[in-house]
Design an enzyme around this catalytic site. Structure first.
Site, short mmCIF file in Angstrom:
data_model
loop_
_atom_site.label_atom_id
_atom_site.label_comp_id
_atom_site.label_asym_id
_atom_site.label_seq_id
_atom_site.Cartn_x
_atom_site.Cartn_y
_atom_site.Cartn_z
N ASP A 275 0.81 -1.21 0.04
CA ASP A 275 -0.07 0.09 -0.07
C ASP A 275 0.83 1.20 -0.08
OD1 ASP A 275 -2.44 1.45 0.41
OD2 ASP A 275 -1.93 1.79 2.30
N ASP B 9 -0.22 4.88 0.85
CA ASP B 9 -0.51 5.80 1.98
C ASP B 9 -0.84 5.40 3.17
OD1 ASP B 9 -0.68 7.59 -0.27
OD2 ASP B 9 -2.90 7.72 -0.15
#
Length: 381
Positions: free
Chosen positions: A9, A11
């Site tokens: 991922d 953020d």
């Protein structure tokens, strides 16, 4: 050789998410997590993973999240990573909103289908790294494992309980985004395996955690055999669960032999990556019994058996089956075993062998987290 993947991922994992909107749409919101560059760089250089970025960007390209506020910041993030030798093979961005329910949005796998049913990739030993429960769900949907960051911030206690099944066996939950911990974990690996072996004669379920604390739950239908298998867990500091349903109405042979095979197969999976591992082990006396067990997880099976028993049975277990158990384990785990024992008490002799076996395993599977050394002059095991 199949390739393992890190689905990462963006953020909340590589860079801080900015409250209250958690939308990174300006440079003043951009901060990288401490030590991320150092340890992501080590992961890229030292560990054999393909790096894939998977990120949800709610409404990217709409009026509430114009593209010209996203791409300059995103490009800076990617260039900064590349400047440290961190290259992502693919960057996958979903633009939908949660209420749209599109399969391209995590935890949906719409963007990742080309990694599934593909002989190039080892999905079982791949990871999703992220800070949300959707990342854990994505890992489950892909058939891989999860490293879940920011546990305290992500969910409350009730929500964690609701997700207990997801977190049960294939998720490592870290309470902070500490990339040194992520690096150490990936380098050492998750030596935890759930394995099934089913035939017309036996149905066997094995769970092994090579880095456990000695917990065990053993049920084979043979009390003395259960007691011996418990020694492996307790003295090897291995968490071990074995549930064997065998054709004991015929005799004990299939139950004992197939349990050895299933346990060996589980060990072979758990010890697939031997970098930093000691590889060899040995041990141990018990009362008047002198037992010696030498083990080498070098990838080749061989058994030397120098132990004789004067009784036909110990408990419900035929003494002739001790050899068959260790032979089955050696074949399936692809290890050398050299077992010798002398003594007077038959119970002490076999218990000494199992305890020595456990201690030998404990020595052999011990790892040095600093070392990336493969214990072989051949360069492969």
């Amino acid at each position: 050789m199949t390739k393992r993947i890190l689905f990462i991922d963006r953020d909340g994992t590589l860079i801080n998410e900015a409250p209250p909107t958690y939308q990174l749409d300006s440079f003043d919101k951009l901060t990288f997590y401490p030590k991320m560059f150092e340890y992501m760089g080590r992961i890229a250089r030292e560990l054999d993973y393909k790096l894939v970025m998977v990120t949800n960007q709610d409404g990217l390209g709409t009026d509430i999240f114009p593209e010209d506020t996203f791409w300059p910041l995103h490009n800076l993030v990617m260039k900064s990573l590349e400047g440290e030798g961190i290259y992502f093979s693919e960057v996958l961005i979903d633009r939908s909103f949660p209420h749209e329910g599109l399969n391209t949005r995590k935890p949906g796998i719409g963007m990742l289908k080309h990694y599934l049913n593909n002989d190039e990739y080892d999905m079982e030993n791949s990871f999703v790294i992220g800070d949300r429960i959707t990342d854990v769900q994505l890992a489950k949907n892909l058939g891989c494992k999860a490293i879940w960051l920011n546990l305290d911030a992500s969910l409350g206690g009730a929500e964690i309980n609701d997700q207990a099944e997801l977190l049960r066996k294939d998720t490592v939950a870290l309470e902070s985004t500490d990339w040194s911990e992520i690096y150490s974990f990936l380098k050492l690996g998750l030596r935890q395996v759930v394995h099934e072996r089913n035939t017309n004669e036996t149905r066997i379920h094995v769970e092994v955690n090579m880095d456990g604390s000695g917990k065990s739950a053993i049920s084979t239908g043979l009390g003395f055999f259960d007691h011996m298998l418990d020694q492996i867990a307790r003295h090897g500091k291995i968490d071990l669960k074995i549930d064997t349903k065998g054709d004991l109405h015929i005799d004990e042979h299939h139950t004992i032999e197939d349990t050895g095979l299933a346990l060996g197969e589980a060990f072979a999976k758990a010890l697939a990556d031997k970098r930093g591992m000691e590889r060899y082990g040995f041990a141990l006396p018990m009362d008047e019994a002198d037992a010696k067990v030498l083990i080498d997880f070098g990838g080749r099976n061989w058994l030397v058996w120098n132990a004789t028993f004067q009784r036909e049975r110990i408990g419900e277990m035929p003494t002739e089956m001790f050899f068959h158990f260790f032979k089955s384990f050696s074949d399936a785990a692809r290890c050398n075993l050299n077992i010798e024992c002398q003594g007077e008490n038959e119970h002490h002799k076999i218990e000494a062998i199992f305890k020595a076996f456990a201690k030998a395993i404990r020595m052999a599977v011990k790892r040095d987290p600093i070392s990336n050394y493969l214990p072989s002059t051949k360069g492969v095991l």
